[in-house]
Scaffold this motif. Structure first.
Motif, mmCIF file in Angstrom:
data_model
loop_
_atom_site.group_PDB
_atom_site.id
_atom_site.type_symbol
_atom_site.label_atom_id
_atom_site.label_comp_id
_atom_site.label_asym_id
_atom_site.label_seq_id
_atom_site.Cartn_x
_atom_site.Cartn_y
_atom_site.Cartn_z
ATOM 1 N N UNK A 178 8.464 4.153 -20.906
ATOM 2 C CA UNK A 178 7.226 4.911 -21.072
ATOM 3 C C UNK A 178 6.519 5.203 -19.755
ATOM 4 N N UNK A 179 6.976 4.620 -18.657
ATOM 5 C CA UNK A 179 6.293 4.789 -17.381
ATOM 6 C C UNK A 179 7.173 5.572 -16.419
ATOM 7 N N UNK A 180 6.523 6.475 -15.684
ATOM 8 C CA UNK A 180 7.258 7.379 -14.795
ATOM 9 C C UNK A 180 7.617 6.726 -13.473
ATOM 10 N N UNK A 181 6.680 5.938 -12.918
ATOM 11 C CA UNK A 181 6.901 5.281 -11.623
ATOM 12 C C UNK A 181 5.899 4.144 -11.481
ATOM 13 N N UNK A 182 5.889 3.474 -10.352
ATOM 14 C CA UNK A 182 5.018 2.305 -10.170
ATOM 15 C C UNK A 182 3.541 2.667 -10.283
ATOM 16 N N UNK A 183 3.128 3.780 -9.674
ATOM 17 C CA UNK A 183 1.718 4.182 -9.732
ATOM 18 C C UNK A 183 1.316 4.537 -11.153
ATOM 19 N N UNK A 184 2.215 5.164 -11.886
ATOM 20 C CA UNK A 184 1.933 5.499 -13.284
ATOM 21 C C UNK A 184 1.781 4.224 -14.116
ATOM 22 N N UNK A 185 2.613 3.228 -13.860
ATOM 23 C CA UNK A 185 2.487 1.949 -14.556
ATOM 24 C C UNK A 185 1.141 1.297 -14.258
ATOM 25 N N UNK A 186 0.731 1.315 -12.992
ATOM 26 C CA UNK A 186 -0.545 0.726 -12.606
ATOM 27 C C UNK A 186 -1.703 1.493 -13.222
ATOM 28 N N UNK A 187 -1.576 2.807 -13.299
ATOM 29 C CA UNK A 187 -2.636 3.631 -13.877
ATOM 30 C C UNK A 187 -2.854 3.297 -15.355
ATOM 31 N N UNK A 188 -1.776 3.220 -16.107
ATOM 32 C CA UNK A 188 -1.918 2.932 -17.542
ATOM 33 C C UNK A 188 -2.256 1.464 -17.804
ATOM 34 N N UNK A 189 -2.070 0.624 -16.817
ATOM 35 C CA UNK A 189 -2.522 -0.757 -16.937
ATOM 36 C C UNK A 189 -4.039 -0.839 -16.821
ATOM 37 N N UNK A 190 -4.624 0.067 -16.028
ATOM 38 C CA UNK A 190 -6.058 0.046 -15.759
ATOM 39 C C UNK A 190 -6.833 0.922 -16.737
ATOM 40 N N UNK A 191 -6.304 2.097 -17.012
ATOM 41 C CA UNK A 191 -7.048 3.084 -17.807
ATOM 42 C C UNK A 191 -6.850 2.818 -19.283
ATOM 43 N N UNK A 192 -7.928 2.712 -20.044
ATOM 44 C CA UNK A 192 -7.797 2.479 -21.487
ATOM 45 C C UNK A 192 -7.279 3.723 -22.197
ATOM 46 N N UNK A 219 0.825 -1.203 0.000
ATOM 47 C CA UNK A 219 0.000 0.000 0.000
ATOM 48 C C UNK A 219 0.862 1.257 0.000
ATOM 49 N N UNK A 220 1.951 1.234 0.771
ATOM 50 C CA UNK A 220 2.840 2.402 0.795
ATOM 51 C C UNK A 220 3.522 2.612 -0.558
ATOM 52 N N UNK A 221 3.826 1.533 -1.254
ATOM 53 C CA UNK A 221 4.553 1.647 -2.520
ATOM 54 C C UNK A 221 3.697 2.216 -3.645
ATOM 55 N N UNK A 222 2.370 2.171 -3.512
ATOM 56 C CA UNK A 222 1.515 2.727 -4.565
ATOM 57 C C UNK A 222 1.003 4.118 -4.211
ATOM 58 N N UNK A 223 1.413 4.665 -3.084
ATOM 59 C CA UNK A 223 0.964 6.007 -2.703
ATOM 60 C C UNK A 223 1.664 7.057 -3.549
ATOM 61 N N UNK A 224 0.921 8.063 -3.947
ATOM 62 C CA UNK A 224 1.421 9.083 -4.861
ATOM 63 C C UNK A 224 2.638 9.806 -4.302
ATOM 64 N N UNK A 225 2.599 10.138 -3.027
ATOM 65 C CA UNK A 225 3.699 10.888 -2.416
ATOM 66 C C UNK A 225 4.868 9.986 -2.026
ATOM 67 N N UNK A 226 4.788 8.695 -2.311
ATOM 68 C CA UNK A 226 5.827 7.753 -1.914
ATOM 69 C C UNK A 226 6.500 7.104 -3.123
ATOM 70 N N UNK A 227 6.476 7.823 -4.255
ATOM 71 C CA UNK A 227 7.033 7.281 -5.494
ATOM 72 C C UNK A 227 8.464 7.768 -5.715
ATOM 73 N N UNK A 228 9.256 6.929 -6.369
ATOM 74 C CA UNK A 228 10.552 7.372 -6.886
ATOM 75 C C UNK A 228 10.564 7.046 -8.377
ATOM 76 N N UNK A 229 11.277 7.835 -9.187
ATOM 77 C CA UNK A 229 11.242 7.632 -10.644
ATOM 78 C C UNK A 229 11.654 6.215 -11.026
ATOM 79 N N UNK A 230 10.958 5.673 -12.015
ATOM 80 C CA UNK A 230 11.232 4.310 -12.444
ATOM 81 C C UNK A 230 12.606 4.193 -13.103
#
Length: 553
Positions: free
Chosen positions: A230-244, A171-182
């Protein structure tokens, strides 16, 4: 003489840091887009635990918090493990490599980072080492890509994902304020690997397992080839995996009310005499089936010349006549509400003075609950296509919704996806509108139970009530945009539901009868007047003979 409230502020240090930053921004990294943001305050105020790390701090937004400090030893253990794999090289050699990308790292963060370059580089190296140590549990599924997790971290890293500490770190790793660049993870892996391709292969295998484990929708079987760059960080990767990926260009909404224009359209539609003709025709259809007793008298009154004259008048004039004004809103609601919707231009192509696309109205977002839709005949069917598969089939009266798996991590994932989408919105707020849709159709635990029984919700929480609380607790978005396929589904469902006479009659009775003493008084007066007229008529004429009623002496 004014005093400085911040006595610890070092002006000279600030000037030196600003000068150094401006000199570095002359490099190409000044064009790197910001991708790691602070959570908007309106969202943070709703449930801060979903946005603030509770177990481990990663990156420069929450460093060295006392309650998270015990995880620092696990970070250092991961760093030592990487140093062992480096053999002849030292860990500070990795830090030196990352320091060359300091400007690019700083450019990724929305917040101004007050750390010096060396501190930031060490922070990135240590945090990236911990993340790779943790993420390799997902790469094991693909084969012997990486070695197993060290014994020191074995009690917090779980291959089955059942340990509470494992889920807390996820849960901490997907938090927006807890990201580091991929790209930092990529650099650390490249430093350990023989080539960049091998580093990318390792990282892709980790991301694939990570996405499969955390994606709430069952759509990872057809996972496209992952492009790490193409992905900025883990949350960005998860976002583009979900959002068409939408083909249509995004259209950001500006909040603007134009009451004068809407009122003119309303008056124009109600000023048409066709509405009165429609009301007259509806009454004729009902009365044509009845032709006995007092109904014959009522029909004679309706088809009399004064009534025909009133029918020819525009509804705007008729509704303002004495005795008719109180019927204006009930009649418009019951008979003409659907016609007003049909007269609206489709797809928002109306010509306005400002050419600014308006955000969705509250009526376009609001949707009846699952129980209400089911009672009106709507069927529900699960799909495996993700959010893009949401649709309403008017022929089969079926609302198609993606299967969503809800567990202890889902709420944090969805909330941070909404926060990231709101901060980095380059297109429609798709995840936000999806949460609004689910929030609208799920009001009670019975609604959650209904969707669970239909296979739309896979409930891994303790109860259906927790599912209802999860969706009802989702915060409203900061702004709304048009999402074509979601808007179409909501519009079609509302059109079908509102067009049912059972629903229209129920709303009519609730709004204009049970909650309106004026309308009840008017009906009572009309009834008394009709009875008095009938009594006067029968006192002059022989009612039993006219109505063919036999009386017994």
């Amino acid at each position: 003489m004014t005093s400085n409230p911040n006595t610890s502020f070092d002006e000279i240090k600030w000037v030196i840091q600003i000068r150094r930053t401006l000199d570095e921004e002359l490099e190409d990294y000044s064009e790197v887009p910001v991708c790691i943001f602070n959570v908007p305050k309106t969202l943070m105020a709703t449930k801060s635990d979903s946005y603030v790390p509770q177990e481990v701090a990663l990156g420069p937004y929450h460093p060295w918090r006392p309650e998270l400090y015990e995880m620092e030893r696990y970070k250092l253990a991961a760093a030592r493990r990487i140093q062992k794999h480096l053999q002849s090289l030292k860990f500070h050699s990795l830090v030196d490599q990352l320091s060359k990308h300091e400007a690019r790292i700083r450019a990724c963060y929305h917040k101004f980072l007050e750390f010096n370059g060396e501190t930031l580089s060490w922070m990135m190296a240590i945090d990236a080492s911990f993340m790779l140590e943790f993420l390799q549990v997902y790469a094991v599924k693909e084969g012997p890509v990486l070695t197993r997790v060290s014994s020191r971290m074995s009690h917090i890293v779980d291959y089955a994902g059942t340990k509470s500490a494992h889920n807390a770190i996820l849960r901490d790793m997907v938090m927006l304020e807890n990201q580091i660049p991929l790209f930092v993870l990529r650099k650390v892996l490249e430093f350990q690997s023989s080539s960049l391709d091998q580093a990318d292969y390792k990282l892709c295998s980790m991301l694939a397992g990570f996405g499969e484990d955390l994606c709430p929708f069952g759509m990872t079987e057809d996972l496209p080839e992952i492009e790490v760059a193409e992905h900025a960080h883990l949350l960005d990767f998860l976002y583009h995996l979900i959002v068409p990926r939408l083909k249509e260009p995004s259209k950001l909404m500006e909040v603007m009310e134009n009451e004068n224009e809407s009122s003119e359209n309303e008056e124009g539609s109600l000023g048409d005499s066709s509405y009165v003709h429609q009301l007259f025709e509806e009454m004729c259809k009902i009365l044509s089936k009845l032709n006995h007793g007092p109904v014959r008298i009522i029909k004679n009154i309706i088809f009399s010349k004064p009534v025909k004259l009133i029918v020819k008048l525009p509804w705007k004039i008729v509704s303002n006549l004495p005795g008719f004004a109180i019927l204006k809103y009930p009649v418009e609601y019951l008979f003409f509400s659907q016609n007003k919707d049909e007269n609206k231009p489709e797809n928002g192509n109306s010509i306005s003075k400002s050419n600014i696309i308006k955000p969705p109205l509250i009526e376009e977002i609001t949707i009846p609950s699952v129980s209400e839709l089911s009672n009106s005949g709507v069927l529900f069917s699960p799909t495996n296509g993700g959010i893009s598969s949401i649709a309403f089939d008017a022929k089969t009266v079926t609302l198609y919704l993606p299967t969503v798996s809800l567990d202890v991590n889902t709420e944090v994932i969805l909330r941070n996806l909404v926060a990231y989408e709101s901060s980095n919105a380059s297109g429609p707020l798709i995840v936000t509108r999806y949460t609004e849709l689910m929030n609208g159709i799920i009001d009670t635990k019975e609604d959650a139970k209904f969707l669970r029984e239909r296979g739309i919700i896979l409930n891994r929480l303790k109860s259906d009530e927790e599912v209802a609380d999860l969706w009802n607790g989702m915060s409203k978005s900061i702004s709304l945009t048009k999402v074509p396929f979601l808007d179409k589904a909501i519009e079609d469902v509302n059109k079908y539901h509102s067009g049912r006479w059972k629903i229209k009659a129920g709303k009519f009775m609730k709004r204009y009868v049970f909650s309106s003493w004026q309308f009840l008084t008017f009906l009572a007066a009309i009834l008394i007047l009709l009875l008095m007229t009938l009594q006067a008529f029968c006192s002059v004429y022989s009612c039993p003979r006219i109505f063919k009623v036999t009386t017994h002496q």
